[in-house]
Motif scaffolding. Sequence first.
Motif, PDB file in Angstrom:
ATOM      1  N   VAL A 261     -13.224  35.124  92.610  1.00 17.80           N
ATOM      2  CA  VAL A 261     -13.087  33.900  93.397  1.00 17.80           C
ATOM      3  C   VAL A 261     -12.350  34.183  94.701  1.00 17.80           C
ATOM      4  CG1 VAL A 261     -12.103  31.571  93.401  1.00 17.80           C
ATOM      5  CG2 VAL A 261     -13.210  32.453  91.338  1.00 17.80           C
ATOM      6  N   ILE A 262     -11.310  35.003  94.638  1.00 16.99           N
ATOM      7  CA  ILE A 262     -10.574  35.396  95.846  1.00 16.99           C
ATOM      8  C   ILE A 262     -11.515  36.071  96.842  1.00 16.99           C
ATOM      9  CG2 ILE A 262      -8.749  36.894  96.745  1.00 16.99           C
ATOM     10  CD1 ILE A 262      -7.311  36.484  94.005  1.00 16.99           C
ATOM     11  N   ASP A 263     -12.425  36.886  96.336  1.00 14.24           N
ATOM     12  CA  ASP A 263     -13.380  37.594  97.210  1.00 14.24           C
ATOM     13  C   ASP A 263     -14.262  36.621  97.989  1.00 14.24           C
ATOM     14  OD1 ASP A 263     -12.415  40.030  96.389  1.00 14.24           O
ATOM     15  OD2 ASP A 263     -14.060  40.452  94.992  1.00 14.24           O
ATOM     16  N   VAL A 264     -14.567  35.472  97.385  1.00 16.15           N
ATOM     17  CA  VAL A 264     -15.405  34.484  98.072  1.00 16.15           C
ATOM     18  C   VAL A 264     -14.644  33.862  99.246  1.00 16.15           C
ATOM     19  CG1 VAL A 264     -16.676  32.303  97.799  1.00 16.15           C
ATOM     20  CG2 VAL A 264     -16.775  34.040  96.002  1.00 16.15           C
ATOM     21  N   ILE A 265     -13.335  33.685  99.080  1.00 16.40           N
ATOM     22  CA  ILE A 265     -12.508  33.185 100.188  1.00 16.40           C
ATOM     23  C   ILE A 265     -12.567  34.165 101.360  1.00 16.40           C
ATOM     24  CG2 ILE A 265     -10.186  32.523 100.928  1.00 16.40           C
ATOM     25  CD1 ILE A 265      -9.538  31.886  98.000  1.00 16.40           C
TER      26      ILE A 265
ATOM     27  N   CYS B 163      -9.188  27.661  88.066  1.00 17.45           N
ATOM     28  CA  CYS B 163      -9.286  29.007  88.658  1.00 17.45           C
ATOM     29  C   CYS B 163      -9.724  28.978  90.110  1.00 17.45           C
ATOM     30  CB  CYS B 163     -10.244  29.901  87.857  1.00 17.45           C
ATOM     31  SG  CYS B 163      -9.729  30.179  86.163  1.00 17.45           S
ATOM     32  N   GLY B 164      -9.647  27.806  90.746  1.00 15.93           N
ATOM     33  CA  GLY B 164     -10.046  27.685  92.136  1.00 15.93           C
ATOM     34  C   GLY B 164      -8.861  27.522  93.056  1.00 15.93           C
ATOM     35  N   PRO B 165      -9.116  27.185  94.321  1.00 17.38           N
ATOM     36  CA  PRO B 165      -8.045  27.054  95.316  1.00 17.38           C
ATOM     37  C   PRO B 165      -7.392  25.677  95.272  1.00 17.38           C
ATOM     38  CG  PRO B 165     -10.167  26.725  96.363  1.00 17.38           C
ATOM     39  CD  PRO B 165     -10.458  27.038  94.910  1.00 17.38           C
TER      40      PRO B 165
ATOM     41  N   VAL C 167     -15.531  27.810  97.516  1.00 21.78           N
ATOM     42  CA  VAL C 167     -14.809  28.583  96.501  1.00 21.78           C
ATOM     43  C   VAL C 167     -14.704  27.805  95.184  1.00 21.78           C
ATOM     44  CG1 VAL C 167     -12.638  29.761  96.003  1.00 21.78           C
ATOM     45  CG2 VAL C 167     -13.588  29.857  98.291  1.00 21.78           C
ATOM     46  N   PHE C 168     -14.631  26.489  95.251  1.00 24.83           N
ATOM     47  CA  PHE C 168     -14.654  25.655  94.052  1.00 24.83           C
ATOM     48  C   PHE C 168     -15.937  25.954  93.264  1.00 24.83           C
ATOM     49  CE2 PHE C 168     -14.164  20.936  92.493  1.00 24.83           C
ATOM     50  CZ  PHE C 168     -13.968  21.392  91.193  1.00 24.83           C
ATOM     51  N   GLY C 169     -17.042  26.041  93.967  1.00 26.30           N
ATOM     52  CA  GLY C 169     -18.298  26.392  93.310  1.00 26.30           C
ATOM     53  C   GLY C 169     -18.241  27.752  92.648  1.00 26.30           C
ATOM     54  N   ALA C 170     -17.605  28.712  93.327  1.00 24.11           N
ATOM     55  CA  ALA C 170     -17.476  30.058  92.759  1.00 24.11           C
ATOM     56  C   ALA C 170     -16.597  30.053  91.511  1.00 24.11           C
ATOM     57  CB  ALA C 170     -16.899  31.012  93.804  1.00 24.11           C
ATOM     58  N   ALA C 171     -15.539  29.236  91.519  1.00 20.02           N
ATOM     59  CA  ALA C 171     -14.646  29.147  90.356  1.00 20.02           C
ATOM     60  C   ALA C 171     -15.379  28.560  89.152  1.00 20.02           C
ATOM     61  CB  ALA C 171     -13.421  28.296  90.709  1.00 20.02           C
TER      62      ALA C 171
END
Length: 404
Positions: free
Chosen positions: A38-42, A226-228, A283-287
């Motif tokens: 998830v961090i990588d998507v940010i 697990c998101g931002p 990033v919410f979507g990625a989480a």
Amino acid sequence: MINVEDIRKDFPILSRKVNGKPLVYFDNAATSQTPKQVIDVIVDYYSNYNANIHRGVHTLSQEATDLYEQARYKIQAHFNAKFSHEIIFTSGTTHGINLVANGFSSLLKKGDDIIVSALEHHSNIVPWQMLCERTGAELKVIPMNDDGELVMSAFDKLLSTNTKLVFTNHVSNALGTVNPIEYIIEKAHEVGAAVLIDGAQSAPHIKPDVQKLDVDFYVVSAHKMCGPTGIGALYGKEDWLKKLPPYQGGGEMIAEVTFEKTTYAELPHKFEAGTPNIAGGIVFGAAIDYMNNIGFESIATYENELLEYATKKLLEIEGLKIYGTSKHKTSVISFNLEGIHPYDVGTILDKLGIAVRTGHHCAQPIMDYYKIPGTVRASLAFYNTKTEIDLLVEGVKKAKMMLA
């Protein structure tokens, strides 16, 4: 089945030390940790796509818009909303609740009732009190019992044709109680009331189906999943979202603006004024993808195993009392040591590298019910282990020895 050791490798923060001790993170109900995926998507967004959305013809803007709207589709699919425009991006659960409360200001009048539960976070109490002050509606409360459960017979008696809104959390942040929201929604609808469910504490553990629940509004925060921080979502039935007036005015939420009159955009943009938290939405979507890849059934099974283990071990400590003993709980344990302030216990645990939450957990009415200043709250996630629970138990024993 969950391979917890492999999962823990995804979370960089779990390898750090606090006060010279390996971090044991048991404050997940406040904020969960974030995996590298998830961090990588940010990083990817700000490195390759950073641009404003919905407004530009240039490539970056179009790419960022596509990623943002794809995230909305992911959230729609996760909660099984009927339409993607029933998903409104917010700054979090509190924002979503206030958006709905503000909208109902024009729909309520003196003589109307709204109902909340005794198990609420302050975010699901204060906005409704403010709404009652504005409209003259009366706030009524579903009481709780000693196990930290809502008294449904009392709820039945509170309901009437004057009831216009019912609000409750799906899971209590302070006690972990899973509330019978299916019953609450069904009974509220029988008298024509709308229902908002605060899903901040349930969404990390339970995958709700909003169509099956037939709920009118459901609110969540990404940072519990697990998101931002700074991003969340409001699900609202299309009919209700069309009835409610906009919450904020500005760019994006308009169709046409003149100095004489402004017309508003269609859903979801009607409720999304200004430049949104674009990275946060993506990033919410990625989480959500990350958690779904693990699987919510697997998460629930493993976390329940941790809950049972931690409950058993902690109750072996003489003088320790657990608050919230419902049969239906998520992995939250609120406890106190007899004669010792929870803050002092939390301070000693921190010296041992163990992160717990102490205080009233923004649920002061619950603490008033038990006549206590607060609790020590250990909230467990799918990346925690029984070894960490053992460290917690030893830490609590040490705190008892030092403070008793």
